[in-house]
Motif scaffolding. Structure first.
Motif, PDB file in Angstrom:
ATOM      1  N   ILE A   3       0.864  -1.177   0.000  1.00 49.01           N
ATOM      2  CA  ILE A   3       0.000   0.000   0.000  1.00 49.01           C
ATOM      3  C   ILE A   3       0.901   1.227   0.000  1.00 49.01           C
ATOM      4  O   ILE A   3       1.787   1.356   0.848  1.00 49.01           O
ATOM      5  CB  ILE A   3      -0.933   0.007   1.222  1.00 49.01           C
ATOM      6  N   LYS A   5      -0.465   4.599  -0.380  1.00 48.78           N
ATOM      7  CA  LYS A   5      -1.148   5.745   0.232  1.00 48.78           C
ATOM      8  C   LYS A   5      -2.615   5.379   0.419  1.00 48.78           C
ATOM      9  O   LYS A   5      -3.175   4.623  -0.364  1.00 48.78           O
ATOM     10  CB  LYS A   5      -1.036   6.973  -0.662  1.00 48.78           C
ATOM     11  N   THR A   6      -3.209   5.911   1.467  1.00 51.03           N
ATOM     12  CA  THR A   6      -4.623   5.717   1.737  1.00 51.03           C
ATOM     13  C   THR A   6      -5.288   7.077   1.855  1.00 51.03           C
ATOM     14  O   THR A   6      -4.746   7.977   2.495  1.00 51.03           O
ATOM     15  CB  THR A   6      -4.820   4.920   3.044  1.00 51.03           C
ATOM     16  N   ALA A  64     -13.109   4.247   1.320  1.00 47.66           N
ATOM     17  CA  ALA A  64     -11.745   4.761   1.224  1.00 47.66           C
ATOM     18  C   ALA A  64     -11.187   4.444  -0.156  1.00 47.66           C
ATOM     19  O   ALA A  64     -11.687   3.569  -0.856  1.00 47.66           O
ATOM     20  CB  ALA A  64     -10.847   4.138   2.290  1.00 47.66           C
ATOM     21  N   THR A  65     -10.137   5.162  -0.513  1.00 48.16           N
ATOM     22  CA  THR A  65      -9.378   4.885  -1.728  1.00 48.16           C
ATOM     23  C   THR A  65      -7.957   4.560  -1.296  1.00 48.16           C
ATOM     24  O   THR A  65      -7.351   5.310  -0.527  1.00 48.16           O
ATOM     25  CB  THR A  65      -9.386   6.090  -2.678  1.00 48.16           C
ATOM     26  N   VAL A  66      -7.439   3.447  -1.788  1.00 42.79           N
ATOM     27  CA  VAL A  66      -6.115   2.971  -1.401  1.00 42.79           C
ATOM     28  C   VAL A  66      -5.276   2.814  -2.663  1.00 42.79           C
ATOM     29  O   VAL A  66      -5.666   2.098  -3.581  1.00 42.79           O
ATOM     30  CB  VAL A  66      -6.221   1.628  -0.644  1.00 42.79           C
ATOM     31  N   VAL A 108     -14.013  -0.864  -0.598  1.00 39.79           N
ATOM     32  CA  VAL A 108     -12.797  -0.077  -0.811  1.00 39.79           C
ATOM     33  C   VAL A 108     -12.504   0.012  -2.307  1.00 39.79           C
ATOM     34  O   VAL A 108     -12.669  -0.963  -3.040  1.00 39.79           O
ATOM     35  CB  VAL A 108     -11.583  -0.712  -0.093  1.00 39.79           C
ATOM     36  N   TYR A 110      -9.453   0.353  -4.824  1.00 36.61           N
ATOM     37  CA  TYR A 110      -8.001   0.172  -4.901  1.00 36.61           C
ATOM     38  C   TYR A 110      -7.522   0.685  -6.252  1.00 36.61           C
ATOM     39  O   TYR A 110      -8.133   0.395  -7.277  1.00 36.61           O
ATOM     40  CB  TYR A 110      -7.623  -1.305  -4.742  1.00 36.61           C
TER      41      TYR A 110
END
Length: 124
Positions: A3, A5-6, A64-66, A108, A110
């Motif tokens: 990962i 950045k979140t 969220a966006t990861v 989520v 991604y």
């Protein structure tokens, strides 16, 4: 699979009204401004999604966006953890993305950014 950045997602009717406060709070301007279909996106310390409520709702199934280094490896990890891919790998303006619902119900987005964005915004 790493990962990079979140992002917390912020929802607003008006990007121009939302950004001044966020810029004041973070001390920075967005790194990237995009129009995707009928919504505006500002990517900085937050991912701000702006536009009419009915248009924003199309993206509301993710909390969220990861940003990940390798979307294919991520997909294999998700599938082995019994996540459901709700939107398959798709090309987008920043690279490739997919949406998944984890076995616990969390939704989520991604994203695997293109190399230029990773170099400029992550590895800078």
């Amino acid at each position: 699979m790493t990962i990079l950045k979140t992002y917390a997602r912020l929802w607003t009717d008006d990007l121009d009204r939302a950004l001044p406060l966020l810029e004041q709070l973070t001390g920075e301007q967005p790194n990237l401004l995009l129009d995707v279909h009928t919504v505006g996106l500002a990517i900085g310390d937050f991912l701000v999604i702006a536009g009419p409520a009915e248009e924003r709702a199309k993206y509301g199934h993710a909390s969220a966006t990861v940003v990940v280094e390798d979307l294919d490896a991520l997909q294999a990890t998700l599938e082995s953890a019994e996540a459901t891919i709700t939107t398959p790998v798709t090309d987008g303006p920043t690279g490739r993305f997919l949406y998944a619902r984890h076995a616990d119900g969390a939704g989520v987005e991604y994203v695997e950014w293109n190399p230029e964005l990773v170099s400029r915004l992550i590895r800078a």
